[in-house]
Design an enzyme around this catalytic site. Structure first.
Site, PDB file in Angstrom:
ATOM      1  CG  ASP A   9     -43.821  -9.730   0.974  1.00 23.95           C
ATOM      2  OD1 ASP A   9     -44.757  -8.962   0.694  1.00 23.95           O
ATOM      3  OD2 ASP A   9     -44.015 -10.859   1.482  1.00 23.95           O
ATOM      4  CG  ASP A  49     -44.922 -11.081   5.428  1.00 27.42           C
ATOM      5  OD1 ASP A  49     -46.008 -11.576   5.075  1.00 27.42           O
ATOM      6  OD2 ASP A  49     -44.064 -11.721   6.090  1.00 27.42           O
ATOM      7  CG  HIS A  83     -40.924 -12.573   9.259  1.00 28.60           C
ATOM      8  ND1 HIS A  83     -41.281 -13.789   9.779  1.00 28.60           N
ATOM      9  CD2 HIS A  83     -41.793 -12.332   8.243  1.00 28.60           C
ATOM     10  CE1 HIS A  83     -42.307 -14.274   9.118  1.00 28.60           C
ATOM     11  NE2 HIS A  83     -42.661 -13.409   8.175  1.00 28.60           N
ATOM     12  CE  LYS A 108     -47.487 -10.933   1.189  1.00 20.58           C
ATOM     13  NZ  LYS A 108     -46.681 -11.659   2.175  1.00 20.58           N
ATOM     14  CB  CYS A 153     -44.425 -13.817  -0.571  1.00 24.50           C
ATOM     15  SG  CYS A 153     -44.738 -14.205   1.168  1.00 24.50           S
TER      16      CYS A 153
HETATM   17  C1  VGL Z   1     -42.269 -14.592   3.231  1.00 20.02           C
HETATM   18  C2  VGL Z   1     -41.774 -16.265   4.707  1.00 20.02           C
HETATM   19  C3  VGL Z   1     -42.595 -15.710   5.657  1.00 20.02           C
HETATM   20  C4  VGL Z   1     -42.052 -13.995   1.870  1.00 20.02           C
HETATM   21  C5  VGL Z   1     -43.104 -14.009   4.162  1.00 20.02           C
HETATM   22  O1  VGL Z   1     -42.225 -12.781   1.709  1.00 20.02           O
HETATM   23  O2  VGL Z   1     -41.695 -14.760   0.951  1.00 20.02           O
HETATM   24  N1  VGL Z   1     -41.630 -15.720   3.501  1.00 20.02           N
HETATM   25  N2  VGL Z   1     -43.256 -14.565   5.372  1.00 20.02           N
HETATM   26 ZN    ZN Z   2     -44.288 -13.562   6.916  1.00 26.53          ZN
END
Ligand code: VGL
Ligand code: ZN
Length: 201
Positions: A9, A49, A83, A108, A153
Site C-alpha cells: 500500500d 488498497d 481513502h 484489495k 495492512c
Molecule cells: C490501511 C487503513 C485502512 C493500510 C488500509 O494500508 O494499512 N489502513 N485501509
Molecule cells: Zn483501506
C-alpha cells in the site's frame, strides 16, 4: 530458496498530504527502491488498497465520525476517512516508488461490505485475494514485507504470510505505523513476532 518482496500500500493517500497519511511514509520509499535494486527477489509484488467510493470502512458511509468503531458484518471496523477510492489520485502508487521490477499487483478492499487489511484475504476470512496462489505457483518460500501501515495492512499481511507457511521477514526500516493510538506500532511488532515473523533492522 525463492524469495518475494511484498510492498504494501505505498499509495498517495497513505503518503505525505494524503487522506490517511502515515507519519514518515515518504521516508521508506528510497529504502524500498534500494531493496529492489539488489536483484535478490524472484517476485516483487505490490498490494493496492482499492475501495469503491461507497465502501463501508469509510466513516462517511456509515454516518459516523473518523476514529469511531462499528461492527460491520460481524467484524469490528475502525472508521477511516475516505481513502484509496478506485481510479482516484489517492489510490495511485506514489510516483517515487520504482515499479520497473514489479511482477504482480494485488488489489484489495474491493467488496463494499468488508475491509481487507491483509494482502491475502478479507478481514472476515471469507475471500482470498489470489496472493497465496500466486506465491505457491511461483514456488516462493520466503517473503520480505515492507510498506504502510505497519500496524494495519503490513501487520496482517505478515501474519497471514507466516500462517500460510512462508518464512516471513518484516523490514522495520521499510515500514511506518499510522499509530492511531501511540503504541500501536510497537504492539504490532510484538504481535508479528508472536505469530512467527522475523523483524529485520
Ligand atoms: C490501511 C487503513 C485502512 C493500510 C488500509 O494500508 O494499512 N489502513 N485501509
Ligand atoms: Zn483501506
Amino acid at each position: 530458496m525463492k524469495k518475494a518482496l511484498i510492498i504494501v500500500d505505498v499509495q498517495n493517500d497513505f503518503c505525505e498530504g494524503g487522506a490517511l497519511a502515515v507519519p514518515g511514509a515518504n521516508e521508506i520509499i528510497p529504502y524500498i527502491n534500494l531493496l529492489m535494486e539488489d536483484n535478490q527477489y524472484d517476485q516483487i509484488i505490490l498490494t493496492q488498497d482499492w475501495h469503491p467510493a461507497n465502501h463501508k470502512s469509510f466513516a462517511s458511509n456509515n454516518d459516523r465520525k473518523v476514529g469511531e468503531s462499528i461492527i460491520l458484518n460481524g467484524v469490528p471496523q475502525f472508521m477511516w476517512p475516505d481513502h484509496c477510492v478506485q481510479g482516484t489520485f489517492g489510490a495511485e502508487f506514489h510516483k517515487d516508488l520504482n515499479r520497473e521490477k514489479v511482477t504482480h499487483v494485488i488489489q484489495k478492499g474491493k467488496n463494499t461490505e468488508i475491509d481487507a487489511y491483509s494482502g491475502f484475504q478479507d478481514n472476515n476470512h471469507f475471500m482470498k485475494t489470489g496472493l497465496d496462489d500466486f506465491l505457491k505457483y511461483n514456488e516462493i518460500q520466503l517473503v520480505e514485507i515492507v510498506g504502510l501501515a505497519m500496524d494495519y495492512c503490513v501487520k496482517f499481511t505478515a501474519m497471514d504470510a507466516a500462517a500460510n507457511g512462508y518464512v516471513t521477514c518484516l523490514h522495520f526500516n521499510g515500514s511506518r505505523a499510522v499509530n492511531v493510538k501511540p503504541d500501536n506500532g510497537k504492539d504490532a511488532i510484538f504481535e508479528m513476532v508472536q505469530k512467527g515473523v522475523t523483524i529485520l533492522g
